[in-house]
Design an enzyme around this catalytic site. Sequence first.
Site, short mmCIF file in Angstrom:
data_model
loop_
_atom_site.label_atom_id
_atom_site.label_comp_id
_atom_site.label_asym_id
_atom_site.label_seq_id
_atom_site.Cartn_x
_atom_site.Cartn_y
_atom_site.Cartn_z
N CYS A 1 0.82 -1.22 0.00
CA CYS A 1 0.00 0.00 0.00
C CYS A 1 0.85 1.27 0.00
O CYS A 1 0.38 2.34 -0.38
CB CYS A 1 -0.93 0.02 1.21
N HIS B 1 -3.88 6.76 1.32
CA HIS B 1 -4.15 5.45 0.73
C HIS B 1 -5.55 5.04 1.15
O HIS B 1 -5.94 5.19 2.32
CB HIS B 1 -3.11 4.45 1.23
N ASN C 1 -9.98 -0.97 -2.06
CA ASN C 1 -8.57 -0.75 -1.75
C ASN C 1 -7.74 -1.28 -2.94
O ASN C 1 -7.66 -2.48 -3.16
CB ASN C 1 -8.24 -1.50 -0.46
O1 UT7 Z 1 -4.26 -1.31 3.19
C1 UT7 Z 1 -4.35 -1.99 4.37
C2 UT7 Z 1 -5.30 -3.10 4.10
N1 UT7 Z 1 -6.08 -3.57 5.17
C3 UT7 Z 1 -6.89 -2.82 5.94
O2 UT7 Z 1 -6.95 -1.62 5.87
C4 UT7 Z 1 -7.76 -3.58 6.85
C5 UT7 Z 1 -7.94 -2.95 8.17
N2 UT7 Z 1 -8.98 -3.65 8.88
C6 UT7 Z 1 -10.27 -3.55 8.55
O3 UT7 Z 1 -10.61 -2.80 7.66
C7 UT7 Z 1 -11.27 -4.32 9.36
O4 UT7 Z 1 -10.59 -5.04 10.35
C8 UT7 Z 1 -12.13 -5.28 8.51
C9 UT7 Z 1 -13.05 -4.48 7.58
C10 UT7 Z 1 -11.27 -6.19 7.66
C11 UT7 Z 1 -13.00 -6.11 9.42
O5 UT7 Z 1 -13.79 -5.28 10.23
P1 UT7 Z 1 -13.88 -5.49 11.79
O6 UT7 Z 1 -14.84 -4.50 12.28
O7 UT7 Z 1 -12.48 -5.44 12.35
O8 UT7 Z 1 -14.48 -6.92 11.89
P2 UT7 Z 1 -13.89 -8.23 12.60
O9 UT7 Z 1 -12.70 -8.75 11.87
O10 UT7 Z 1 -13.74 -7.94 14.05
O11 UT7 Z 1 -15.07 -9.23 12.39
C12 UT7 Z 1 -16.36 -9.01 12.92
C13 UT7 Z 1 -17.27 -10.11 12.44
C14 UT7 Z 1 -16.66 -11.51 12.58
O12 UT7 Z 1 -17.68 -12.38 12.95
P3 UT7 Z 1 -17.86 -12.86 14.48
O13 UT7 Z 1 -16.57 -13.55 14.82
O14 UT7 Z 1 -18.08 -11.61 15.27
O15 UT7 Z 1 -19.04 -13.77 14.41
C15 UT7 Z 1 -16.20 -11.83 11.18
O16 UT7 Z 1 -16.18 -13.22 10.92
O17 UT7 Z 1 -17.52 -9.92 11.04
C16 UT7 Z 1 -17.25 -11.16 10.35
N3 UT7 Z 1 -16.82 -10.84 8.99
C17 UT7 Z 1 -17.70 -10.63 7.99
N4 UT7 Z 1 -19.03 -10.66 7.95
C18 UT7 Z 1 -19.62 -10.38 6.77
C19 UT7 Z 1 -15.56 -10.71 8.51
N5 UT7 Z 1 -15.61 -10.41 7.21
C20 UT7 Z 1 -16.91 -10.36 6.86
C21 UT7 Z 1 -17.59 -10.11 5.65
N6 UT7 Z 1 -18.94 -10.12 5.67
N7 UT7 Z 1 -16.93 -9.82 4.50
#
Ligand code: UT7
Length: 330
Positions: free
Chosen positions: A113, A257, A287
């Site tokens: 990134c 970014h 992204n």
């Molecule tokens: O350039 C750098 C690239 N990366 C980033 O910028 C990523 C930075 N991180 C993020 O943007 C966030 O961490 C995410 C968008 C990836 C995830 O959001 P979050 O609010 O941190 O969610 P989480 O990982 O804590 O997951 C919450 C829930 C989980 O379910 P349970 O365990 O609470 O039942 C996940 O399994 O959301 C679930 N989950 C989804 N649900 C629907 C994870 N991905 C998805 C999805 N659709 N695509």
Amino acid sequence: MYRSKIAGLGGYVPENIVTNFDLEKLMDTSNEWIIERTGIHERRFVTPPCGTSDLALQAVKDAICDANIDKNDIEMIIVATSTPEHLAPGSSSFLQALLELGTIPTLDIRVQCCGFIYGLSIADQFIKTGMYKHILLVGVEVQSVGLDLTTEGRDTAILFGDGAGAVIISRSNDNSGILSTHLFGDGTHAKDLWIDAPAGSESPRISKEMLDERRQYPKMNGRQVFKHAVTRFPEVVIAALEANQWTREDIKLVIPHQANMRITESIAKRLDLPLEKVYSNIHRYGNTTAASVPLAMVDARNEGKIKKNDKLILAAFGSGFTWASAALIW
Ligand code: UT7
């Protein structure tokens, strides 16, 4: 010492629009979840076969035209990508052949990134010392062919998209130009956002077992990435402000970014800047890793948000971890 500037800018995204509703058909996710957690509405995916250099080509042509130079004035090609078409040689070699650009040096950089801003800094050093007058820098990604588009990969698959941005970095002969760049890295977090295979440490580098174990797909500790991003982004913007003795009021636009809309909102909040001053187009493209900053510059300029003599800060954070900023006068 000379000063370098962005003399030409171009961007290109594939025509194929993939909405959140399209992803709903492939994995257990929802349009609402994706918009609420990331701000992304749609992204672009290439129609294979299409390599990184193929995707870059139109953006490069536009940047050359925008800079009003002849392509043969270009003295070096730098391509920032985390998704090269082949392990070797780099995408810059393939791009050089497509552009028919003779025997000039070509350089791939893999800083994910932050690739575009690292590339800007590298190009800046060559221009500053007088070694070159015009350098082509491209940030480009074909992420789609490497995503795990199943429920197992949904945390990363919904984030990434394909796209290309290109700039011509030239010697400046007025006040405009790149004033500073700040680059950082912390490899202790290398496996918080990484792609394990093909694995150069194993023989063979890629095997059926690896594919069965899904090691070819990106793996991310999303919360860890998020936590570091919201700290490092503001830090690196402040480093740019301080190095140039700029106040927040001086900045016309911060172009970060495009990682996640919630990260962008947090940058604005932590820097005490109105959200309008921190550019976002993530809803359109997701992204696009190394392409996201130049694609955001293209859109910001098209929307009339960047004008001659504006003070801008570019900033990025991502896999590595790496983070970086550049301060420039447009
Ligand atoms: O350039 C750098 C690239 N990366 C980033 O910028 C990523 C930075 N991180 C993020 O943007 C966030 O961490 C995410 C968008 C990836 C995830 O959001 P979050 O609010 O941190 O969610 P989480 O990982 O804590 O997951 C919450 C829930 C989980 O379910 P349970 O365990 O609470 O039942 C996940 O399994 O959301 C679930 N989950 C989804 N649900 C629907 C994870 N991905 C998805 C999805 N659709 N695509």
